[in-house]
Design a protein around this motif. Sequence first.
Motif, mmCIF file in Angstrom:
data_model
loop_
_atom_site.group_PDB
_atom_site.id
_atom_site.type_symbol
_atom_site.label_atom_id
_atom_site.label_comp_id
_atom_site.label_asym_id
_atom_site.label_seq_id
_atom_site.Cartn_x
_atom_site.Cartn_y
_atom_site.Cartn_z
ATOM 1 N N UNK A 204 44.329 47.877 41.409
ATOM 2 C CA UNK A 204 43.239 48.861 41.276
ATOM 3 C C UNK A 204 42.239 48.449 40.199
ATOM 4 N N UNK A 205 42.659 47.659 39.221
ATOM 5 C CA UNK A 205 41.711 47.201 38.195
ATOM 6 C C UNK A 205 40.710 46.240 38.837
ATOM 7 N N UNK A 206 41.258 45.278 39.563
ATOM 8 C CA UNK A 206 40.394 44.255 40.161
ATOM 9 C C UNK A 206 39.480 44.823 41.251
ATOM 10 N N UNK A 207 39.912 45.960 41.835
ATOM 11 C CA UNK A 207 39.105 46.587 42.903
ATOM 12 C C UNK A 207 37.947 47.386 42.354
ATOM 13 N N UNK A 208 37.807 47.424 41.033
ATOM 14 C CA UNK A 208 36.908 48.411 40.431
ATOM 15 C C UNK A 208 35.471 47.931 40.268
ATOM 16 N N UNK A 225 36.701 52.698 52.318
ATOM 17 C CA UNK A 225 37.174 53.713 51.362
ATOM 18 C C UNK A 225 36.558 53.478 49.987
ATOM 19 N N UNK A 226 36.649 54.510 49.143
ATOM 20 C CA UNK A 226 36.259 54.331 47.739
ATOM 21 C C UNK A 226 37.502 53.880 46.970
ATOM 22 N N UNK A 227 37.283 53.404 45.754
ATOM 23 C CA UNK A 227 38.421 52.980 44.928
ATOM 24 C C UNK A 227 39.446 54.108 44.810
ATOM 25 N N UNK A 228 38.952 55.330 44.545
ATOM 26 C CA UNK A 228 39.851 56.469 44.323
ATOM 27 C C UNK A 228 40.598 56.858 45.594
ATOM 28 N N UNK A 229 40.115 56.425 46.737
ATOM 29 C CA UNK A 229 40.791 56.752 48.006
ATOM 30 C C UNK A 229 41.807 55.682 48.422
ATOM 31 N N UNK A 230 41.805 54.536 47.763
ATOM 32 C CA UNK A 230 42.750 53.493 48.187
ATOM 33 C C UNK A 230 44.183 53.943 47.906
ATOM 34 N N UNK A 231 45.095 53.518 48.760
ATOM 35 C CA UNK A 231 46.512 53.841 48.539
ATOM 36 C C UNK A 231 46.956 53.325 47.178
ATOM 37 N N UNK A 232 46.474 52.143 46.812
ATOM 38 C CA UNK A 232 46.897 51.517 45.566
ATOM 39 C C UNK A 232 46.550 52.392 44.364
ATOM 40 N N UNK A 233 45.344 52.882 44.347
ATOM 41 C CA UNK A 233 44.877 53.716 43.228
ATOM 42 C C UNK A 233 45.670 55.023 43.191
ATOM 43 N N UNK A 234 45.790 55.670 44.351
ATOM 44 C CA UNK A 234 46.471 56.969 44.429
ATOM 45 C C UNK A 234 47.916 56.844 43.963
ATOM 46 N N UNK A 235 48.603 55.820 44.462
ATOM 47 C CA UNK A 235 50.030 55.678 44.152
ATOM 48 C C UNK A 235 50.235 55.302 42.683
ATOM 49 N N UNK A 236 49.397 54.394 42.208
ATOM 50 C CA UNK A 236 49.514 53.976 40.810
ATOM 51 C C UNK A 236 49.257 55.169 39.878
ATOM 52 N N UNK A 237 48.246 55.962 40.199
ATOM 53 C CA UNK A 237 47.896 57.123 39.369
ATOM 54 C C UNK A 237 49.036 58.146 39.380
#
Length: 254
Positions: A204-208, A225-237
């Motif tokens: 999620x850092x590199x996707x930002x 999708x937006x960064x905040x909508x990616x599975x990676x961001x959601x799950x990590x958060x």
Amino acid sequence: MNDLLSSPFLRELKVSVADHRFSQTYPFNIPAIRNLQSLKFHPKVTYIVGENGMGKSTLLEAIAIASGFNPEGGTRNFQFATRETHSILHEHIRLVRGGAKPRDGFFFRAESYYNVASYIDILDEEQNPYNPPLKNSYGGKSLHEQSHGESFFSAFLNRFGGYGLYILDEPEAALSPIRQMSMLARIHELVKRNSQLIISTHSPILMAYPDSVIYQLNDHGIETVTLEETDHYVIMKQFMNHKESMLSELFYDE
Ligand SMILES: Nc1ncnc2c1ncn2[C@@H]1O[C@H](COP(=O)(O)OP(=O)(O)O)[C@@H](O)[C@H]1O
Ligand SMILES: [Mg+2]
């Protein structure tokens, strides 16, 4: 310089409609590939994200081969092959190019960077001793003598010069979070020097990078999708904010 910015090296990918599209074998058995008709590249940064096995590497590899790179990675001049496992997808896509030709380029794939490192060592052994060794462009040491993260990072800092097309498959594989942020800063520098990047990543850092598009591959196809909508961001958060409850769910046994 500015017309370069408004005309990226790669504008769009189009998949030619053929019987292969309905084939049950790799790569057309992957839903995101089977359902793909076209994909518009962002003039600066295009991200390809999604779960393991969704077809990110397959897609990036086809884009890289169709752009003239070696399937295993490196610059356009690297012509080595340690295996022939690449898919036939590149034969079924057409790249719509922009007005300018890249002056630099690199296809990085974490999976076969070892082979690129070996190839650079071989080139340096065969090189005229009066010429500077290639490894100088990669941090001055054989890539085999640096850690995986260090060696990729030094290539990214030293070897990538700008005005380039850079296709990176999971470049964060060995990078600490701080280095991933440094990489974002470097992406910004390269973009300012009229580069275009296509990056597959789980980070999620590199996707930002803000001036970008994110395509997420899933079981049905490809969505924007937006960064905040990616599975990676959601799950990590979710993990960071609710570590205890997630851990107890993970370790729960009947
Ligand atoms: N050379 C190959 N031959 C057959 N199947 C492959 C090959 N490479 C990858 N696959 C399969 O295609 C799917 C997508 O792989 P890949 O593009 O590597 O996914 P990702 O990079 O998103 O993790 C996976 O199910 C994988 O097992
Ligand atoms: Mg992959």
